[in-house]
Enzyme design. Sequence first.
Site, PDB file in Angstrom:
ATOM      1  N   ARG A 181      -0.901   9.720   1.714  1.00 26.20           N
ATOM      2  CA  ARG A 181      -2.324  10.039   1.514  1.00 26.20           C
ATOM      3  C   ARG A 181      -2.621  11.527   1.485  1.00 26.20           C
ATOM      4  O   ARG A 181      -3.478  11.992   0.718  1.00 26.20           O
ATOM      5  CB  ARG A 181      -3.150   9.395   2.629  1.00 26.20           C
ATOM      6  CG  ARG A 181      -3.277   7.933   2.445  1.00 26.20           C
ATOM      7  CD  ARG A 181      -4.060   7.284   3.547  1.00 26.20           C
ATOM      8  NE  ARG A 181      -4.115   5.857   3.259  1.00 26.20           N
ATOM      9  CZ  ARG A 181      -4.672   4.961   4.034  1.00 26.20           C
ATOM     10  NH1 ARG A 181      -5.240   5.332   5.160  1.00 26.20           N
ATOM     11  NH2 ARG A 181      -4.691   3.697   3.706  1.00 26.20           N
TER      12      ARG A 181
ATOM     13  N   HIS B 224      -8.716  10.242   3.395  1.00 28.55           N
ATOM     14  CA  HIS B 224      -8.384   9.208   2.415  1.00 28.55           C
ATOM     15  C   HIS B 224      -8.698   9.759   1.032  1.00 28.55           C
ATOM     16  O   HIS B 224      -9.777  10.310   0.812  1.00 28.55           O
ATOM     17  CB  HIS B 224      -9.187   7.928   2.674  1.00 28.55           C
ATOM     18  CG  HIS B 224      -8.610   6.740   1.992  1.00 28.55           C
ATOM     19  ND1 HIS B 224      -8.655   6.575   0.631  1.00 28.55           N
ATOM     20  CD2 HIS B 224      -7.938   5.671   2.476  1.00 28.55           C
ATOM     21  CE1 HIS B 224      -8.043   5.440   0.321  1.00 28.55           C
ATOM     22  NE2 HIS B 224      -7.602   4.874   1.418  1.00 28.55           N
TER      23      HIS B 224
ATOM     24  N   ARG C 135      -0.519   8.650   9.428  1.00 23.93           N
ATOM     25  CA  ARG C 135      -0.453   7.190   9.613  1.00 23.93           C
ATOM     26  C   ARG C 135      -0.025   6.490   8.331  1.00 23.93           C
ATOM     27  O   ARG C 135      -0.486   6.816   7.241  1.00 23.93           O
ATOM     28  CB  ARG C 135      -1.840   6.693  10.000  1.00 23.93           C
ATOM     29  CG  ARG C 135      -1.973   5.194  10.028  1.00 23.93           C
ATOM     30  CD  ARG C 135      -3.424   4.794  10.201  1.00 23.93           C
ATOM     31  NE  ARG C 135      -4.211   5.093   9.035  1.00 23.93           N
ATOM     32  CZ  ARG C 135      -5.052   4.233   8.450  1.00 23.93           C
ATOM     33  NH1 ARG C 135      -5.224   3.029   8.951  1.00 23.93           N
ATOM     34  NH2 ARG C 135      -5.743   4.578   7.394  1.00 23.93           N
TER      35      ARG C 135
ATOM     36  N   HIS D 141     -10.945  10.062   7.138  1.00 23.39           N
ATOM     37  CA  HIS D 141     -10.778   8.609   7.222  1.00 23.39           C
ATOM     38  C   HIS D 141     -10.205   8.118   8.554  1.00 23.39           C
ATOM     39  O   HIS D 141     -10.646   7.104   9.085  1.00 23.39           O
ATOM     40  CB  HIS D 141      -9.849   8.175   6.092  1.00 23.39           C
ATOM     41  CG  HIS D 141      -9.631   6.697   6.015  1.00 23.39           C
ATOM     42  ND1 HIS D 141     -10.671   5.802   5.885  1.00 23.39           N
ATOM     43  CD2 HIS D 141      -8.485   5.949   6.050  1.00 23.39           C
ATOM     44  CE1 HIS D 141     -10.183   4.565   5.841  1.00 23.39           C
ATOM     45  NE2 HIS D 141      -8.871   4.626   5.956  1.00 23.39           N
TER      46      HIS D 141
ATOM     47  N   GLU E 134       0.852  -1.194   0.000  1.00 24.97           N
ATOM     48  CA  GLU E 134       0.000   0.000   0.000  1.00 24.97           C
ATOM     49  C   GLU E 134       0.882   1.237   0.000  1.00 24.97           C
ATOM     50  O   GLU E 134       2.102   1.135   0.172  1.00 24.97           O
ATOM     51  CB  GLU E 134      -0.944  -0.018   1.203  1.00 24.97           C
ATOM     52  CG  GLU E 134      -2.006  -1.096   1.078  1.00 24.97           C
ATOM     53  CD  GLU E 134      -3.078  -1.037   2.144  1.00 24.97           C
ATOM     54  OE1 GLU E 134      -2.951  -0.236   3.086  1.00 24.97           O
ATOM     55  OE2 GLU E 134      -4.037  -1.806   2.044  1.00 24.97           O
TER      56      GLU E 134
HETATM   57  C1  LIG Z   1     -13.489   1.891   5.675  1.00 25.22           C
HETATM   58  C2  LIG Z   1     -12.247   1.741   6.484  1.00 25.22           C
HETATM   59  C3  LIG Z   1     -11.221   0.919   6.038  1.00 25.22           C
HETATM   60  C4  LIG Z   1     -10.059   0.767   6.816  1.00 25.22           C
HETATM   61  N1  LIG Z   1      -9.094  -0.102   6.388  1.00 25.22           N
HETATM   62  C5  LIG Z   1      -8.017  -0.326   7.185  1.00 25.22           C
HETATM   63  C6  LIG Z   1      -7.048  -1.310   6.840  1.00 25.22           C
HETATM   64  O1  LIG Z   1      -7.167  -1.978   5.824  1.00 25.22           O
HETATM   65  N2  LIG Z   1      -5.999  -1.489   7.685  1.00 25.22           N
HETATM   66  C7  LIG Z   1      -5.835  -0.782   8.831  1.00 25.22           C
HETATM   67  O2  LIG Z   1      -4.849  -0.989   9.558  1.00 25.22           O
HETATM   68  N3  LIG Z   1      -6.747   0.150   9.180  1.00 25.22           N
HETATM   69  C8  LIG Z   1      -7.828   0.377   8.406  1.00 25.22           C
HETATM   70  N4  LIG Z   1      -8.758   1.302   8.779  1.00 25.22           N
HETATM   71  C9  LIG Z   1      -8.621   1.939  10.099  1.00 25.22           C
HETATM   72  C10 LIG Z   1      -8.976   0.921  11.158  1.00 25.22           C
HETATM   73  O3  LIG Z   1     -10.057   0.152  10.708  1.00 25.22           O
HETATM   74  C11 LIG Z   1      -9.351   1.603  12.461  1.00 25.22           C
HETATM   75  O4  LIG Z   1      -8.379   2.514  12.854  1.00 25.22           O
HETATM   76  C12 LIG Z   1      -9.516   0.562  13.558  1.00 25.22           C
HETATM   77  O5  LIG Z   1     -10.394  -0.451  13.145  1.00 25.22           O
HETATM   78  C13 LIG Z   1     -10.035   1.222  14.819  1.00 25.22           C
HETATM   79  O6  LIG Z   1     -10.368   0.218  15.724  1.00 25.22           O
HETATM   80  P1  LIG Z   1     -10.877   0.593  17.169  1.00 25.22           P
HETATM   81  O7  LIG Z   1     -11.089  -0.692  17.865  1.00 25.22           O
HETATM   82  O8  LIG Z   1      -9.997   1.598  17.755  1.00 25.22           O
HETATM   83  O9  LIG Z   1     -12.284   1.344  16.900  1.00 25.22           O
HETATM   84  P2  LIG Z   1     -13.585   0.839  16.136  1.00 25.22           P
HETATM   85  O10 LIG Z   1     -13.354  -0.394  15.381  1.00 25.22           O
HETATM   86  O11 LIG Z   1     -14.140   1.994  15.400  1.00 25.22           O
HETATM   87  O12 LIG Z   1     -14.578   0.482  17.335  1.00 25.22           O
HETATM   88  C14 LIG Z   1     -15.087   1.480  18.167  1.00 25.22           C
HETATM   89  C15 LIG Z   1     -16.040   0.848  19.155  1.00 25.22           C
HETATM   90  O13 LIG Z   1     -16.344   1.789  20.154  1.00 25.22           O
HETATM   91  C16 LIG Z   1     -17.731   1.808  20.400  1.00 25.22           C
HETATM   92  N5  LIG Z   1     -18.108   3.122  20.925  1.00 25.22           N
HETATM   93  C17 LIG Z   1     -17.886   4.354  20.406  1.00 25.22           C
HETATM   94  N6  LIG Z   1     -18.387   5.288  21.206  1.00 25.22           N
HETATM   95  C18 LIG Z   1     -18.955   4.643  22.264  1.00 25.22           C
HETATM   96  C19 LIG Z   1     -19.654   5.049  23.418  1.00 25.22           C
HETATM   97  N7  LIG Z   1     -19.892   6.322  23.690  1.00 25.22           N
HETATM   98  N8  LIG Z   1     -20.121   4.099  24.263  1.00 25.22           N
HETATM   99  C20 LIG Z   1     -19.911   2.776  24.021  1.00 25.22           C
HETATM  100  N9  LIG Z   1     -19.248   2.333  22.932  1.00 25.22           N
HETATM  101  C21 LIG Z   1     -18.774   3.257  22.079  1.00 25.22           C
HETATM  102  C22 LIG Z   1     -18.349   1.486  19.069  1.00 25.22           C
HETATM  103  O14 LIG Z   1     -19.690   1.047  19.246  1.00 25.22           O
HETATM  104  C23 LIG Z   1     -17.388   0.412  18.565  1.00 25.22           C
HETATM  105  O15 LIG Z   1     -17.757  -0.821  19.124  1.00 25.22           O
HETATM  106  C24 LIG Z   1      -9.918   1.482   8.021  1.00 25.22           C
HETATM  107  C25 LIG Z   1     -10.933   2.321   8.452  1.00 25.22           C
HETATM  108  C26 LIG Z   1     -12.088   2.453   7.706  1.00 25.22           C
HETATM  109  C27 LIG Z   1     -13.168   3.358   8.189  1.00 25.22           C
END
Ligand SMILES: Cc1cc2nc3c(=O)[nH]c(=O)nc-3n(C[C@H](O)[C@H](O)[C@H](O)COP(=O)(O)OP(=O)(O)OC[C@H]3O[C@@H](n4cnc5c(N)ncnc54)[C@H](O)[C@@H]3O)c2cc1C
Length: 509
Positions: free
Chosen positions: A289, A241, A385, A350, A125
């Site tokens: 990006r 993005h 990032r 993004h 990537e």
């Molecule tokens: C479309 C897309 C594609 C991506 N592709 C990649 C990739 O290929 N590789 C990569 O490394 N990264 C990628 N990323 C980035 C990566 O997916 C995210 O940075 C990562 O998944 C974040 O994970 P997380 O567990 O921190 O948060 P999230 O997966 O967003 O989870 C957040 C959680 O917190 C909960 N939450 C939020 N607020 C509250 C609240 N007030 N009370 C209770 N629960 C709450 C939500 O319900 C959810 O369960 C991508 C992002 C997107 C949007």
Amino acid sequence: MKREFVTGKLSECPSYNYDVIIIGMGAAGLYAALSIDKSCNVAILNKYSEEESNSINAQGGIATVRLSDDCLENHIRDTLKAGAGLCNEEAVNVLVSESNAEIERLIEIGVPFDTENGRLCLSREGAHSHDRILHCGGDATGYHLTVTLLKEVKKRENIKIFNNLMLCDIITDDKGNAAAISVIDKNNEFLIYAQNIIIATGGIGHLYRNSTNSVCCTGDGIAAAIRAGANIDNMEFVQFHPTALIHPDLSMKFFLISEALRGEGAILLNRKGERFMLKVHPLAELAPRDIVSRAIISEMKQNDLPCVYLDISFKGRDFLKKRFPKIYEECMKRGIDIAFNWIPVIPVQHYFMGGITTDLWGRTNINGLYACGECSCTGVHGANRLASNSLLECLVFGRRCALNINGRQTVKAGKLNLPSKNKTKNIYDWQTYRSTIKDLMTKQGGIVRNKEGLKQAEEEISLYEKNLSACRLNSAAEIETLNMASVSVKILQGALNREQSVGAHFRKD
Ligand SMILES: Cc1cc2nc3c(=O)[nH]c(=O)nc-3n(C[C@H](O)[C@H](O)[C@H](O)COP(=O)(O)OP(=O)(O)OC[C@H]3O[C@@H](n4cnc5c(N)ncnc54)[C@H](O)[C@@H]3O)c2cc1C
């Protein structure tokens, strides 16, 4: 310390007791839960449902060094370069050197990484010098990862899942230790007590009008941490993005056209079919990006275009259907045959590099309060990032939070700092506030910024924050709006204070 509560009488709320609370069920929260000692009672919650997170939507994959022509030093160098000199080098070392062990653990629990002839497939990537991105189901990495982690979490008797329960606030005791959280379920409020609290609430995408993020990403965990007195960092660094599909039915959550397409050779074209990235950067479409995003915006402005186009049609249908099944299908549903048509794309919000400041074990400055995943600022991303480092960060630092909690001696909680006063003032027009925040952040806090615009947006949103803080907030949406205002103000202040452009932060003045 200011706090917002629905009833204002927390001492009368029903309550639960756990050893550990994890707020968020994305990759960071789920992986942390699996790494907590089985002797601890863990509560894990999400705001909407198990299907609503950024993790489940991740496409491209997870970065890690597997091939002999690559090495950890290369991955570290690429990460530091993308971060534009603002990474925490120690954190980057931890991220990269622990990556392979986490991947092995994922393979052990059944995450189905794509293989060819018995070997893991690796793709490339933007801004990676080598092929080092592992993926599942072609472009459905996040789905397979999240579903597998969730299945494992559900097998654990020590973990209790709460769906549709929203974090309102983090409550400290009179000694300043994390002691409980207040949560809202529809309109009822509860308290959950624990001396170990992990915030894993993900990103901030919905502060902006256009984002690839799940609707759950309104910066709640960051705002609650700020109210509790946690430190935050790097708030000005928001990643846009370059390539999200533009289509009339995609207004709430834009569909991402993964960087992996450009990794496989896709090129960006303007309406005349000119490959404009060639004159912008030696890496052309695979430049960082922020550079690609700004080049697209400039191309759109100069030629008065609503979008630019991504062309991968030359790869052939069989390859595209196998390598990018989700993108192929989502585009086809909207009448775009990627084996034949150019894909209309625009840059959208993004990823968030800033967040709650943590050390190498996910610890914040509040005893017992941890943060991991996109809501945290470990320092691994610096000013920008590197693609596919974020899922890796969720795994490495999610596990590190858990390991630290496993080895932690907790002390008896002090007296809780519960609020004593009811707020009675009625809420302002929060829907208008919410909509204006998105407009101001998109226009003034977006890809290209300047002092005047930042200042105007900061003043206006600060006023909304003040007004909302003075009100009794009755619903999850109202509390979300306050959180959006609080986090927006910090992003705008960070952007105002950093007068020079660096990484994803670009000041035109
Ligand atoms: C479309 C897309 C594609 C991506 N592709 C990649 C990739 O290929 N590789 C990569 O490394 N990264 C990628 N990323 C980035 C990566 O997916 C995210 O940075 C990562 O998944 C974040 O994970 P997380 O567990 O921190 O948060 P999230 O997966 O967003 O989870 C957040 C959680 O917190 C909960 N939450 C939020 N607020 C509250 C609240 N007030 N009370 C209770 N629960 C709450 C939500 O319900 C959810 O369960 C991508 C992002 C997107 C949007």
